[in-house]
Scaffold this motif. Sequence first.
Motif, PDB file in Angstrom:
ATOM      1  N   ARG A 116     -18.861   9.463  35.314  1.00 16.61           N
ATOM      2  CA  ARG A 116     -17.810   8.758  34.633  1.00 16.61           C
ATOM      3  C   ARG A 116     -17.176   9.483  33.422  1.00 16.61           C
ATOM      4  O   ARG A 116     -16.031  10.025  33.301  1.00 16.61           O
ATOM      5  CB  ARG A 116     -17.687   7.400  34.524  1.00 16.61           C
ATOM      6  N   LEU A 119     -16.059  12.856  34.468  1.00 11.96           N
ATOM      7  CA  LEU A 119     -14.588  13.015  34.994  1.00 11.96           C
ATOM      8  C   LEU A 119     -13.478  12.796  34.006  1.00 11.96           C
ATOM      9  O   LEU A 119     -12.599  13.619  33.979  1.00 11.96           O
ATOM     10  CB  LEU A 119     -14.356  11.653  35.879  1.00 11.96           C
ATOM     11  N   ILE A 131     -11.765  17.032  42.575  1.00  9.96           N
ATOM     12  CA  ILE A 131     -13.236  16.998  41.891  1.00  9.96           C
ATOM     13  C   ILE A 131     -14.304  16.564  42.825  1.00  9.96           C
ATOM     14  O   ILE A 131     -14.137  15.331  43.395  1.00  9.96           O
ATOM     15  CB  ILE A 131     -13.397  16.167  40.532  1.00  9.96           C
TER      16      ILE A 131
END
Length: 184
Positions: A116, A119, A131
């Motif tokens: 996370r 990202l 991605i």
Amino acid sequence: MKKFVDKTVLMDAESIRRALTRISHEIVEKNKGTDNLLLVGIRTRGVPLAERLADYIGRIEGKRPPVGVLDITLYRDDLSTLSHQPIVRPTELPVDIDGKIVVLTDDVLYTGRTIRAALDALIDMGRPKAIQLAVLIDRGHRELPIRADFVGKNVPTSSKETVSVQLKGTDGTEKVLIRERVDE
């Protein structure tokens, strides 16, 4: 004090090589080649894994995709518990990520929080076409809805266990271990 003891060797150098070779083929197949492909390794062990994947893909396709390095330190949700002065190292992306297919690479997928953070960091740098996530080990125990596209090995673990990926370039040896926490 918490101490960890080695419990099981999950992968040796040869099984790591085979897993990375397979993942390389899967990346090429899913993306129909290497056009617009960028591999990005998460510091620390995601970087040498991304480099190896790029080498294998280069052998398969005759063209090695570029490799970037991502430092997610400032994006971590546990930053305040790590250190008052966290060490931030540079993120190095050899090309603009806009419109690229980014294959984010890490050693172990666990709760999903590292991914996370990665990202978030990537999105701050541009707008990739897609991605994808490649990991050597998926050990389960997700806290966030994150799933890898390419996995070397799925390994069910208990919460008392950790998975330790050791690579020649960073650790001087090549293996994946399950280690168990023992309270002293």
